[in-house]
Design a protein around this motif. Sequence first.
Motif, PDB file in Angstrom:
ATOM      1  N   ILE A 226      21.388 -26.874  39.162  1.00 54.81           N
ATOM      2  CA  ILE A 226      22.108 -25.647  39.470  1.00 54.81           C
ATOM      3  C   ILE A 226      23.516 -25.765  38.906  1.00 54.81           C
ATOM      4  O   ILE A 226      24.063 -26.862  38.793  1.00 54.81           O
ATOM      5  N   VAL A 227      24.068 -24.623  38.548  1.00 57.41           N
ATOM      6  CA  VAL A 227      25.471 -24.557  38.148  1.00 57.41           C
ATOM      7  C   VAL A 227      26.165 -23.594  39.097  1.00 57.41           C
ATOM      8  O   VAL A 227      25.613 -22.542  39.450  1.00 57.41           O
ATOM      9  N   ILE A 228      27.347 -23.987  39.540  1.00 58.57           N
ATOM     10  CA  ILE A 228      28.174 -23.152  40.406  1.00 58.57           C
ATOM     11  C   ILE A 228      29.418 -22.784  39.611  1.00 58.57           C
ATOM     12  O   ILE A 228      30.150 -23.668  39.142  1.00 58.57           O
ATOM     13  N   ILE A 229      29.651 -21.498  39.428  1.00 56.66           N
ATOM     14  CA  ILE A 229      30.814 -21.004  38.697  1.00 56.66           C
ATOM     15  C   ILE A 229      31.726 -20.299  39.691  1.00 56.66           C
ATOM     16  O   ILE A 229      31.300 -19.369  40.383  1.00 56.66           O
ATOM     17  N   GLU A 230      32.970 -20.748  39.778  1.00 60.52           N
ATOM     18  CA  GLU A 230      33.914 -20.164  40.724  1.00 60.52           C
ATOM     19  C   GLU A 230      35.333 -20.320  40.192  1.00 60.52           C
ATOM     20  O   GLU A 230      35.557 -20.933  39.139  1.00 60.52           O
ATOM     21  N   GLY A 231      36.296 -19.780  40.932  1.00 58.58           N
ATOM     22  CA  GLY A 231      37.700 -19.981  40.596  1.00 58.58           C
ATOM     23  C   GLY A 231      38.060 -19.577  39.175  1.00 58.58           C
ATOM     24  O   GLY A 231      37.687 -18.510  38.691  1.00 58.58           O
ATOM     25  N   SER A 232      38.768 -20.463  38.474  1.00 62.22           N
ATOM     26  CA  SER A 232      39.255 -20.162  37.134  1.00 62.22           C
ATOM     27  C   SER A 232      38.130 -19.860  36.154  1.00 62.22           C
ATOM     28  O   SER A 232      38.227 -18.926  35.344  1.00 62.22           O
ATOM     29  N   ALA A 233      37.051 -20.640  36.196  1.00 59.90           N
ATOM     30  CA  ALA A 233      35.933 -20.403  35.283  1.00 59.90           C
ATOM     31  C   ALA A 233      35.286 -19.038  35.535  1.00 59.90           C
ATOM     32  O   ALA A 233      34.771 -18.403  34.623  1.00 59.90           O
ATOM     33  N   ARG A 234      35.330 -18.593  36.762  1.00 61.41           N
ATOM     34  CA  ARG A 234      34.737 -17.308  37.146  1.00 61.41           C
ATOM     35  C   ARG A 234      35.601 -16.130  36.692  1.00 61.41           C
ATOM     36  O   ARG A 234      35.079 -15.121  36.211  1.00 61.41           O
ATOM     37  N   TYR A 235      36.911 -16.251  36.856  1.00 61.68           N
ATOM     38  CA  TYR A 235      37.791 -15.100  36.656  1.00 61.68           C
ATOM     39  C   TYR A 235      38.614 -15.145  35.374  1.00 61.68           C
ATOM     40  O   TYR A 235      39.075 -14.103  34.908  1.00 61.68           O
ATOM     41  N   ASN A 236      38.833 -16.326  34.800  1.00 62.29           N
ATOM     42  CA  ASN A 236      39.737 -16.456  33.649  1.00 62.29           C
ATOM     43  C   ASN A 236      39.029 -16.765  32.335  1.00 62.29           C
ATOM     44  O   ASN A 236      39.668 -16.764  31.283  1.00 62.29           O
ATOM     45  N   TRP A 237      37.731 -17.070  32.374  1.00 66.04           N
ATOM     46  CA  TRP A 237      36.967 -17.372  31.172  1.00 66.04           C
ATOM     47  C   TRP A 237      35.715 -16.497  31.160  1.00 66.04           C
ATOM     48  O   TRP A 237      35.041 -16.351  32.187  1.00 66.04           O
ATOM     49  N   LEU A 238      35.405 -15.926  29.992  1.00 64.02           N
ATOM     50  CA  LEU A 238      34.137 -15.219  29.846  1.00 64.02           C
ATOM     51  C   LEU A 238      33.025 -16.248  29.700  1.00 64.02           C
ATOM     52  O   LEU A 238      33.221 -17.300  29.086  1.00 64.02           O
TER      53      LEU A 238
END
Length: 283
Positions: A226-238
């Motif tokens: 599984i991969v969890i995407i949150e924080g900076s990776a979620r909001y600042n990177w496409l």
Amino acid sequence: MSCACKGVRTCLFCEGKGARPILKQPQNEIQYYICYKCGKICKMNVGEPSPLAVEPFCQTACDDTQSLIVCDDLVAGDNACTFKFDGVKIIRNFVSFEEEKELVSFIDSSQWVESQSGRYKQDYGPKVNFKKRKLKTDTFYGLPKYTHTLLERLESLSVTPSFKPVELCNLDYHPTRGSAIDPHFDDNWLWGDRLITINLLSSTLLSFNHPVDPLVVHVPHPRLSIVIIEGSARYNWLHGIRRENVTGRRVAMTFRELSREFSSGGSEEKLGETLLSIASNFI
């Protein structure tokens, strides 16, 4: 074979008919990849094969004992990063091969719908118009039964406390269709901080594009993980998946939770409670 591509999105079918131009990646990209063993960020040199072609290990010996990778502000010797990249966690072997076989069987027993860029999809959740910020619940009856055990397992992990999704989106990728997904930001009006995807049948790379600078960070997403995407990776990177990184059939199960607006104390708290109640039904 047909497709549901619109606008600039393409697949091998519509490209073969000459309906749309084939979009290419920018030539000036500076590409990095993350070693899934130790979490270090390494720079990809010109002409270097994709990390999918070789084991995506860093350029120095690393420890193979970690099951959790946290991608923080890491530095790799002469390839030192001058940017911040964090907010991605990977947990390998979240499901077994036996569970994978059973899950794919359950998923394939329901109808797949053609989507864009050579993907097929199945949606379980509210019907949403993100532009108008409106949603309907009349066709949402709950999440599939086969997700119950998976969600209990997720909730028991220290890295995913209180994760209660109200949507499951299954996506089917295959190289014969030229499947991919363009770099994008997930909605943040309805969907919350964490995006969690279970990866079945084949490994791939998630590509994170900086919205301004020509920087790309490739994150391995191994089969069964599984991969969890949150924080900076979620909001600042496409984030997206490139066609060349789909090397076999891949089924991705993505779960999304509610945003703060739909959570306790938010302006849409009551509607959020309704969505959580529906999602607690396993159909």
